[in-house]
Motif scaffolding. Structure first.
Motif, PDB file in Angstrom:
ATOM      1  N   ALA A 207       0.858  -1.177   0.000  1.00 40.59           N
ATOM      2  CA  ALA A 207       0.000   0.000   0.000  1.00 40.59           C
ATOM      3  C   ALA A 207       0.897   1.231   0.000  1.00 40.59           C
ATOM      4  O   ALA A 207       1.971   1.228   0.609  1.00 40.59           O
ATOM      5  CB  ALA A 207      -0.899   0.006   1.234  1.00 40.59           C
ATOM      6  N   GLU A 208       0.464   2.263  -0.701  1.00 39.50           N
ATOM      7  CA  GLU A 208       1.243   3.492  -0.798  1.00 39.50           C
ATOM      8  C   GLU A 208       0.895   4.379   0.389  1.00 39.50           C
ATOM      9  O   GLU A 208      -0.206   4.932   0.464  1.00 39.50           O
ATOM     10  CB  GLU A 208       0.969   4.191  -2.126  1.00 39.50           C
ATOM     11  CG  GLU A 208       1.395   3.351  -3.331  1.00 39.50           C
ATOM     12  CD  GLU A 208       0.995   3.963  -4.651  1.00 39.50           C
ATOM     13  OE1 GLU A 208       0.317   5.008  -4.656  1.00 39.50           O
ATOM     14  OE2 GLU A 208       1.335   3.392  -5.706  1.00 39.50           O
ATOM     15  N   ILE A 209       1.836   4.510   1.316  1.00 41.71           N
ATOM     16  CA  ILE A 209       1.590   5.224   2.568  1.00 41.71           C
ATOM     17  C   ILE A 209       2.211   6.614   2.497  1.00 41.71           C
ATOM     18  O   ILE A 209       3.419   6.759   2.280  1.00 41.71           O
ATOM     19  CB  ILE A 209       2.189   4.459   3.766  1.00 41.71           C
ATOM     20  CG1 ILE A 209       1.731   2.994   3.743  1.00 41.71           C
ATOM     21  CG2 ILE A 209       1.788   5.140   5.062  1.00 41.71           C
ATOM     22  CD1 ILE A 209       0.233   2.801   3.754  1.00 41.71           C
ATOM     23  N   ALA A 210       1.376   7.628   2.680  1.00 40.09           N
ATOM     24  CA  ALA A 210       1.855   9.009   2.666  1.00 40.09           C
ATOM     25  C   ALA A 210       2.630   9.277   3.948  1.00 40.09           C
ATOM     26  O   ALA A 210       2.102   9.163   5.054  1.00 40.09           O
ATOM     27  CB  ALA A 210       0.682   9.975   2.544  1.00 40.09           C
ATOM     28  N   LEU A 211       3.894   9.631   3.778  1.00 37.01           N
ATOM     29  CA  LEU A 211       4.741   9.900   4.932  1.00 37.01           C
ATOM     30  C   LEU A 211       4.966  11.389   5.146  1.00 37.01           C
ATOM     31  O   LEU A 211       5.372  11.808   6.227  1.00 37.01           O
ATOM     32  CB  LEU A 211       6.096   9.207   4.747  1.00 37.01           C
ATOM     33  CG  LEU A 211       6.058   7.695   4.518  1.00 37.01           C
ATOM     34  CD1 LEU A 211       7.463   7.171   4.363  1.00 37.01           C
ATOM     35  CD2 LEU A 211       5.335   6.999   5.655  1.00 37.01           C
ATOM     36  N   MET A 212       4.723  12.180   4.107  1.00 34.38           N
ATOM     37  CA  MET A 212       4.935  13.621   4.213  1.00 34.38           C
ATOM     38  C   MET A 212       4.120  14.321   3.134  1.00 34.38           C
ATOM     39  O   MET A 212       3.982  13.808   2.022  1.00 34.38           O
ATOM     40  CB  MET A 212       6.423  13.952   4.039  1.00 34.38           C
ATOM     41  CG  MET A 212       6.786  15.400   4.303  1.00 34.38           C
ATOM     42  SD  MET A 212       8.569  15.689   4.156  1.00 34.38           S
ATOM     43  CE  MET A 212       9.172  14.650   5.494  1.00 34.38           C
ATOM     44  N   GLY A 213       3.559  15.460   3.454  1.00 35.06           N
ATOM     45  CA  GLY A 213       2.788  16.225   2.490  1.00 35.06           C
ATOM     46  C   GLY A 213       1.328  16.323   2.897  1.00 35.06           C
ATOM     47  O   GLY A 213       0.971  16.165   4.074  1.00 35.06           O
ATOM     48  N   LYS A 214       0.468  16.563   1.915  1.00 39.05           N
ATOM     49  CA  LYS A 214      -0.975  16.711   2.157  1.00 39.05           C
ATOM     50  C   LYS A 214      -1.700  15.484   1.635  1.00 39.05           C
ATOM     51  O   LYS A 214      -1.494  15.067   0.499  1.00 39.05           O
ATOM     52  CB  LYS A 214      -1.492  17.972   1.464  1.00 39.05           C
ATOM     53  CG  LYS A 214      -0.908  19.275   2.007  1.00 39.05           C
ATOM     54  CD  LYS A 214      -1.357  20.469   1.183  1.00 39.05           C
ATOM     55  CE  LYS A 214      -0.748  20.424  -0.214  1.00 39.05           C
ATOM     56  NZ  LYS A 214      -1.042  21.637  -0.998  1.00 39.05           N
ATOM     57  N   VAL A 215      -2.577  14.905   2.455  1.00 40.65           N
ATOM     58  CA  VAL A 215      -3.293  13.694   2.090  1.00 40.65           C
ATOM     59  C   VAL A 215      -4.681  13.720   2.721  1.00 40.65           C
ATOM     60  O   VAL A 215      -4.873  14.263   3.816  1.00 40.65           O
ATOM     61  CB  VAL A 215      -2.497  12.447   2.548  1.00 40.65           C
ATOM     62  CG1 VAL A 215      -2.369  12.395   4.054  1.00 40.65           C
ATOM     63  CG2 VAL A 215      -3.130  11.161   2.025  1.00 40.65           C
ATOM     64  N   TRP A 216      -5.658  13.157   2.007  1.00 43.09           N
ATOM     65  CA  TRP A 216      -7.003  13.025   2.567  1.00 43.09           C
ATOM     66  C   TRP A 216      -7.045  11.778   3.444  1.00 43.09           C
ATOM     67  O   TRP A 216      -6.622  10.699   3.036  1.00 43.09           O
ATOM     68  CB  TRP A 216      -8.041  12.929   1.457  1.00 43.09           C
ATOM     69  CG  TRP A 216      -8.273  14.243   0.770  1.00 43.09           C
ATOM     70  CD1 TRP A 216      -7.729  14.667  -0.408  1.00 43.09           C
ATOM     71  CD2 TRP A 216      -9.100  15.314   1.230  1.00 43.09           C
ATOM     72  NE1 TRP A 216      -8.161  15.935  -0.709  1.00 43.09           N
ATOM     73  CE2 TRP A 216      -9.001  16.356   0.274  1.00 43.09           C
ATOM     74  CE3 TRP A 216      -9.908  15.497   2.352  1.00 43.09           C
ATOM     75  CZ2 TRP A 216      -9.697  17.558   0.415  1.00 43.09           C
ATOM     76  CZ3 TRP A 216     -10.584  16.691   2.495  1.00 43.09           C
ATOM     77  CH2 TRP A 216     -10.490  17.709   1.534  1.00 43.09           C
ATOM     78  N   CYS A 217      -7.581  11.950   4.662  1.00 43.87           N
ATOM     79  CA  CYS A 217      -7.516  10.914   5.690  1.00 43.87           C
ATOM     80  C   CYS A 217      -8.909  10.636   6.253  1.00 43.87           C
ATOM     81  O   CYS A 217      -9.678  11.570   6.515  1.00 43.87           O
ATOM     82  CB  CYS A 217      -6.571  11.400   6.792  1.00 43.87           C
ATOM     83  SG  CYS A 217      -6.516  10.369   8.265  1.00 43.87           S
ATOM     84  N   LEU A 218      -9.233   9.369   6.443  1.00 47.15           N
ATOM     85  CA  LEU A 218     -10.477   8.993   7.112  1.00 47.15           C
ATOM     86  C   LEU A 218     -10.399   9.439   8.571  1.00 47.15           C
ATOM     87  O   LEU A 218      -9.395   9.197   9.249  1.00 47.15           O
ATOM     88  CB  LEU A 218     -10.695   7.485   7.032  1.00 47.15           C
ATOM     89  CG  LEU A 218     -10.956   6.913   5.631  1.00 47.15           C
ATOM     90  CD1 LEU A 218     -10.954   5.382   5.679  1.00 47.15           C
ATOM     91  CD2 LEU A 218     -12.292   7.412   5.097  1.00 47.15           C
ATOM     92  N   ALA A 219     -11.442  10.078   9.044  1.00 47.35           N
ATOM     93  CA  ALA A 219     -11.421  10.608  10.412  1.00 47.35           C
ATOM     94  C   ALA A 219     -12.772  10.404  11.081  1.00 47.35           C
ATOM     95  O   ALA A 219     -13.808  10.306  10.421  1.00 47.35           O
ATOM     96  CB  ALA A 219     -11.056  12.091  10.405  1.00 47.35           C
ATOM     97  N   ASP A 220     -12.738  10.347  12.399  1.00 43.89           N
ATOM     98  CA  ASP A 220     -13.935  10.181  13.218  1.00 43.89           C
ATOM     99  C   ASP A 220     -14.008  11.350  14.200  1.00 43.89           C
ATOM    100  O   ASP A 220     -13.123  11.524  15.034  1.00 43.89           O
ATOM    101  CB  ASP A 220     -13.864   8.851  13.979  1.00 43.89           C
ATOM    102  CG  ASP A 220     -15.161   8.516  14.694  1.00 43.89           C
ATOM    103  OD1 ASP A 220     -16.054   9.390  14.755  1.00 43.89           O
ATOM    104  OD2 ASP A 220     -15.292   7.387  15.193  1.00 43.89           O
ATOM    105  N   ALA A 221     -15.060  12.149  14.070  1.00 46.44           N
ATOM    106  CA  ALA A 221     -15.214  13.327  14.933  1.00 46.44           C
ATOM    107  C   ALA A 221     -16.147  13.064  16.107  1.00 46.44           C
ATOM    108  O   ALA A 221     -16.522  14.009  16.814  1.00 46.44           O
ATOM    109  CB  ALA A 221     -15.733  14.501  14.111  1.00 46.44           C
ATOM    110  N   HIS A 222     -16.533  11.790  16.319  1.00 39.12           N
ATOM    111  CA  HIS A 222     -17.402  11.509  17.459  1.00 39.12           C
ATOM    112  C   HIS A 222     -16.722  11.835  18.786  1.00 39.12           C
ATOM    113  O   HIS A 222     -17.366  12.418  19.686  1.00 39.12           O
ATOM    114  CB  HIS A 222     -17.848  10.047  17.439  1.00 39.12           C
ATOM    115  CG  HIS A 222     -18.967   9.782  16.458  1.00 39.12           C
ATOM    116  ND1 HIS A 222     -18.820   8.933  15.382  1.00 39.12           N
ATOM    117  CD2 HIS A 222     -20.226  10.281  16.388  1.00 39.12           C
ATOM    118  CE1 HIS A 222     -19.953   8.921  14.682  1.00 39.12           C
ATOM    119  NE2 HIS A 222     -20.812   9.717  15.270  1.00 39.12           N
ATOM    120  N   PRO A 223     -15.435  11.489  18.986  1.00 34.92           N
ATOM    121  CA  PRO A 223     -14.813  11.857  20.274  1.00 34.92           C
ATOM    122  C   PRO A 223     -14.707  13.368  20.447  1.00 34.92           C
ATOM    123  O   PRO A 223     -14.893  13.875  21.565  1.00 34.92           O
ATOM    124  CB  PRO A 223     -13.423  11.212  20.183  1.00 34.92           C
ATOM    125  CG  PRO A 223     -13.562  10.145  19.147  1.00 34.92           C
ATOM    126  CD  PRO A 223     -14.544  10.665  18.145  1.00 34.92           C
TER     127      PRO A 223
END
Length: 283
Positions: A207-223
């Motif tokens: 899998a191509e893992i972004a280590l630096m820069g800008k990337v769209w990320c799955l996030a959970d705002a429930h907490p």
């Protein structure tokens, strides 16, 4: 034929389909042979063709068109010169055979470039570029992607873009499943169709893992709601990030800083990823 007072030495005219105005044949079967047609000029073009296709060369055993020059380098000499006037390309090459180049350049003296390009941009590539050896760029290297990524072997063959992954005990990456996980590796690049600018060590099962820069990320705002500038870490929601509420627990577990808002629920957040996740500067 000798053309005096501006006349042609030899002139040919053909009307039939597939016929030549002037045809030359060389039928030698040994040695280097010779040209079917020879044109020589002391001040102009040795051979000139004008038509829908100006000059066509078909090589049945070797080269379709061959150019050679004996002029000194200072004259700007070239074995083959293409001048694209109007809207045409200067030189165009098309290849169909596997592994063959449309345009191929060799510098046999090993003291200059195989291919030289000058313009704005000097070179433009649509597709992947493979480099074996050094590359020198005197201007800007423009990459259309938004992050720097590394191909890491994954436990699942097709991780969704934007998934937050950690390194497991086998050294492979898998979706995160707990908060503030210091084994975090990064985010799977490619969210919202934004490709990585650079990917190192491509290989199967990775899998191509972004280590630096800008990337769209799955996030959970429930907490907690995520706002631009918030630090993000791993979440209990598999493959998702959450906002850092406890900086002490986040040491070594920070993914990056949010660039967009996610007020509630789950969704994609654009993140500025930093490879040095344990640095105090993130805190």
């Amino acid at each position: 034929g000798e053309g005096l007072d501006g006349g042609s030495g030899v002139k040919g005219h053909a009307r039939g389909v597939g016929t030549a105005g002037v045809a030359g044949f060389h039928t030698a079967t040994d040695g280097d042979g010779g040209p079917g047609v020879l044109g020589e000029s002391t001040r102009g073009r040795g051979v000139q063709g004008q038509g829908v296709v100006g000059v066509a060369g078909i090589g049945n055993a070797w080269i379709g068109v061959y150019g050679e020059t004996n002029a000194v380098p200072e004259s700007g000499s070239a074995g083959v010169w293409g001048d694209g006037k109007g809207t045409g390309d200067g030189v165009k090459g098309v290849a169909n055979a596997p592994g063959k180049a449309a345009v191929c350049g060799f510098q046999l003296g090993n003291n200059g470039p195989g291919i030289f390009g000058q313009g704005n941009p000097a070179g433009w590539f649509k597709g992947n570029v493979v480099v074996e050896g050094n590359i020198e760029v005197t201007g800007d290297l423009l990459l259309t992607g938004a992050d720097y990524a590394e191909a890491l072997t994954a436990t699942e063959p097709d991780l969704d873009a934007g998934t937050v992954v950690i390194i497991n005990d086998d050294g492979r990456v898998e979706p995160c499943r707990r908060e503030y996980d210091t084994a975090v590796a990064g985010v799977v690049s490619g969210g919202r169709g934004v490709r990585p600018a650079i990917v190192l060590d491509r290989h199967d099962g990775a899998a191509e893992i972004a280590l630096m820069g800008k990337v769209w990320c799955l996030a959970d705002a429930h907490p907690a709601a995520i706002r631009p500038g918030d630090l993000l870490t791993t979440s209990e929601t598999p493959g998702h990030a959450r906002r850092v509420d406890d900086p002490a627990r986040a040491m070594g577990a920070v993914i990056g800083k949010a660039l967009t808002l996610l007020a509630d629920g789950r969704g994609l957040v654009r993140v500025l990823v930093c490879a040095m996740r344990g640095r105090q500067s993130w805190q």
